[in-house]
Design a protein around this motif. Structure first.
Motif, PDB file in Angstrom:
ATOM      1  N   ILE A  32      54.805  85.264  55.773  1.00 42.16           N
ATOM      2  CA  ILE A  32      55.794  85.512  54.720  1.00 42.16           C
ATOM      3  C   ILE A  32      56.507  86.836  54.954  1.00 42.16           C
ATOM      4  O   ILE A  32      57.741  86.926  54.896  1.00 42.16           O
ATOM      5  N   THR A  33      55.740  87.881  55.245  1.00 40.07           N
ATOM      6  CA  THR A  33      56.325  89.203  55.463  1.00 40.07           C
ATOM      7  C   THR A  33      57.191  89.236  56.717  1.00 40.07           C
ATOM      8  O   THR A  33      58.330  89.726  56.699  1.00 40.07           O
ATOM      9  N   ILE A  34      56.669  88.689  57.822  1.00 46.64           N
ATOM     10  CA  ILE A  34      57.426  88.687  59.077  1.00 46.64           C
ATOM     11  C   ILE A  34      58.662  87.805  58.955  1.00 46.64           C
ATOM     12  O   ILE A  34      59.753  88.166  59.412  1.00 46.64           O
ATOM     13  N   GLY A  35      58.518  86.633  58.315  1.00 44.81           N
ATOM     14  CA  GLY A  35      59.664  85.741  58.148  1.00 44.81           C
ATOM     15  C   GLY A  35      60.764  86.366  57.318  1.00 44.81           C
ATOM     16  O   GLY A  35      61.955  86.217  57.632  1.00 44.81           O
ATOM     17  N   TYR A  36      60.389  87.093  56.280  1.00 45.80           N
ATOM     18  CA  TYR A  36      61.404  87.763  55.465  1.00 45.80           C
ATOM     19  C   TYR A  36      62.170  88.799  56.285  1.00 45.80           C
ATOM     20  O   TYR A  36      63.411  88.890  56.194  1.00 45.80           O
ATOM     21  N   HIS A  37      61.470  89.578  57.098  1.00 48.19           N
ATOM     22  CA  HIS A  37      62.150  90.626  57.867  1.00 48.19           C
ATOM     23  C   HIS A  37      62.982  90.053  59.011  1.00 48.19           C
ATOM     24  O   HIS A  37      64.007  90.630  59.382  1.00 48.19           O
ATOM     25  N   VAL A  38      62.559  88.919  59.570  1.00 47.44           N
ATOM     26  CA  VAL A  38      63.399  88.251  60.574  1.00 47.44           C
ATOM     27  C   VAL A  38      64.691  87.762  59.921  1.00 47.44           C
ATOM     28  O   VAL A  38      65.795  87.918  60.472  1.00 47.44           O
ATOM     29  N   TRP A  39      64.572  87.166  58.739  1.00 47.66           N
ATOM     30  CA  TRP A  39      65.758  86.721  58.000  1.00 47.66           C
ATOM     31  C   TRP A  39      66.644  87.901  57.612  1.00 47.66           C
ATOM     32  O   TRP A  39      67.869  87.826  57.714  1.00 47.66           O
ATOM     33  N   LEU A  40      66.043  89.016  57.198  1.00 48.55           N
ATOM     34  CA  LEU A  40      66.814  90.211  56.855  1.00 48.55           C
ATOM     35  C   LEU A  40      67.546  90.753  58.081  1.00 48.55           C
ATOM     36  O   LEU A  40      68.713  91.165  57.988  1.00 48.55           O
ATOM     37  N   LEU A 220      61.119  94.048  47.884  1.00 51.05           N
ATOM     38  CA  LEU A 220      62.002  94.439  48.983  1.00 51.05           C
ATOM     39  C   LEU A 220      63.304  93.651  48.960  1.00 51.05           C
ATOM     40  O   LEU A 220      64.368  94.189  49.301  1.00 51.05           O
ATOM     41  N   TYR A 221      63.234  92.384  48.558  1.00 48.03           N
ATOM     42  CA  TYR A 221      64.450  91.582  48.474  1.00 48.03           C
ATOM     43  C   TYR A 221      65.443  92.199  47.490  1.00 48.03           C
ATOM     44  O   TYR A 221      66.640  92.264  47.753  1.00 48.03           O
ATOM     45  N   ASN A 222      64.940  92.657  46.349  1.00 46.28           N
ATOM     46  CA  ASN A 222      65.823  93.279  45.357  1.00 46.28           C
ATOM     47  C   ASN A 222      66.336  94.638  45.806  1.00 46.28           C
ATOM     48  O   ASN A 222      67.368  95.101  45.310  1.00 46.28           O
ATOM     49  N   LEU A 223      65.644  95.275  46.741  1.00 47.27           N
ATOM     50  CA  LEU A 223      66.076  96.581  47.236  1.00 47.27           C
ATOM     51  C   LEU A 223      66.941  96.482  48.484  1.00 47.27           C
ATOM     52  O   LEU A 223      67.677  97.426  48.802  1.00 47.27           O
ATOM     53  N   ASP A 224      66.873  95.380  49.208  1.00 50.17           N
ATOM     54  CA  ASP A 224      67.553  95.264  50.502  1.00 50.17           C
ATOM     55  C   ASP A 224      68.940  94.641  50.423  1.00 50.17           C
ATOM     56  O   ASP A 224      69.713  94.753  51.375  1.00 50.17           O
ATOM     57  N   PHE A 225      69.257  93.972  49.323  1.00 51.88           N
ATOM     58  CA  PHE A 225      70.517  93.247  49.258  1.00 51.88           C
ATOM     59  C   PHE A 225      71.417  93.800  48.164  1.00 51.88           C
ATOM     60  O   PHE A 225      70.951  94.318  47.147  1.00 51.88           O
ATOM     61  N   VAL A 226      72.725  93.677  48.414  1.00 47.69           N
ATOM     62  CA  VAL A 226      73.739  94.114  47.463  1.00 47.69           C
ATOM     63  C   VAL A 226      74.156  92.899  46.648  1.00 47.69           C
ATOM     64  O   VAL A 226      74.481  91.850  47.197  1.00 47.69           O
ATOM     65  N   PHE A 227      74.157  93.046  45.332  1.00 52.79           N
ATOM     66  CA  PHE A 227      74.423  91.904  44.462  1.00 52.79           C
ATOM     67  C   PHE A 227      75.657  92.152  43.600  1.00 52.79           C
ATOM     68  O   PHE A 227      76.010  93.278  43.279  1.00 52.79           O
ATOM     69  N   GLY A 228      76.304  91.060  43.203  1.00 56.81           N
ATOM     70  CA  GLY A 228      77.336  91.062  42.179  1.00 56.81           C
ATOM     71  C   GLY A 228      78.509  91.967  42.454  1.00 56.81           C
ATOM     72  O   GLY A 228      79.067  92.033  43.547  1.00 56.81           O
ATOM     73  N   SER A 229      78.913  92.717  41.426  1.00 56.17           N
ATOM     74  CA  SER A 229      80.098  93.561  41.488  1.00 56.17           C
ATOM     75  C   SER A 229      79.928  94.712  42.454  1.00 56.17           C
ATOM     76  O   SER A 229      80.885  95.195  43.045  1.00 56.17           O
ATOM     77  N   ILE A 230      78.679  95.163  42.631  1.00 54.13           N
ATOM     78  CA  ILE A 230      78.448  96.269  43.582  1.00 54.13           C
ATOM     79  C   ILE A 230      78.811  95.821  44.987  1.00 54.13           C
ATOM     80  O   ILE A 230      79.427  96.555  45.760  1.00 54.13           O
TER      81      ILE A 230
END
Length: 242
Positions: A32-40, A220-230
């Motif tokens: 799960i951890t490695i797959g998330y970082h590969v996708w990131l 980490l998902y909430n910290l790594d991606f830019v969402f919405g108006s930002i």
């Protein structure tokens, strides 16, 4: 011979009951951890402005070109900024190597790796499994130390090259590339350091490893991606040609 076979047969299901959660949950947590970082990593390469890492990389490239174009007025600012980054990487590298030293002392102890934790509720806790947990944790901290050390090396090079005069052969693109490598290694070192937390919890059972990995990936998902108006605002501010 028959008696030994009976003893082996009676112990095998018991051993499997103790370690089957480790065999299933721990590799699943790692995947799960490695797959998330590969996708990131793929997102940073293909859609950099949708991620915090890619947006910061673009911003640092702009920062390097701005500093080098007006070096006479901003050279002190550049040195102070890079010094703060080096201090942060040095702190993380020092922490990692100190933890490595402590783990090495525990592993080499004659007290049977400080005795396995026999009151673990779930999962195997034999001497081999406890030693495997400590060795895995040691390797993670060593890898984090190596990444932070290499990050300090690249940022130190930028610290000198960013103050080169405009007529020199050192270009903004080259300095920005070195700075990006330094920050990338710093980010990898930090992520390895974070991934040590589930391994620490593995000492107390594999269920905690899985819960911690899922929670950490969500954070980490909430910290790594830019969402919405930002996201729209940042994409409009940063030119596509940079």
């Amino acid at each position: 011979m028959t008696q030994e076979r009976a003893v082996f047969t009676s112990h095998t299901p018991m051993e499997w009951k103790k370690c089957y959660l480790d065999v299933i949950l721990v590799p699943l947590s790692f995947f799960i951890t490695i797959g998330y970082h590969v996708w990131l990593w793929q997102k940073v390469r293909k859609q950099p402005l949708t991620t915090i890492i890619g947006t910061n990389n673009r911003g640092r490239r702009l920062w390097v070109s701005t500093i080098m174009e007006d070096n006479d007025k901003k050279n002190i600012l550049a040195v102070q900024t890079l010094r703060n980054t080096i201090m942060g990487a040095t702190l993380m590298a020092t922490t990692s190597i100190l933890l490595c030293s402590g783990l090495a002392a525990v592993i080499s102890s004659t007290y049977s790796v400080k005795r396995p934790i026999n009151d673990t509720i779930y999962g195997a806790h034999g001497e081999f499994m406890v030693a495997l947990k400590y060795v895995t944790l040691l390797l993670v901290f060593l890898a984090s130390f190596m990444c932070h050390s290499l990050s300090i090396r690249f940022i130190n090079q930028v610290n000198f090259l960013i103050n080169c005069p405009p007529e020199s052969t050192v270009t903004c693109e080259y300095v920005a590339e070195l700075l990006e490598k330094g920050f990338t290694l710093n980010a990898v070192g930090n992520r390895l350091f974070y991934s040590a937390l589930p391994i620490v919890l593995w000492i107390f059972g594999p269920v905690l490893v899985f819960v911690c990995s899922v929670t950490m990936v969500s954070m980490l998902y909430n910290l790594d991606f830019v969402f919405g108006s930002i996201k729209k605002e940042k994409m409009s501010e940063i030119p596509n040609g940079v």
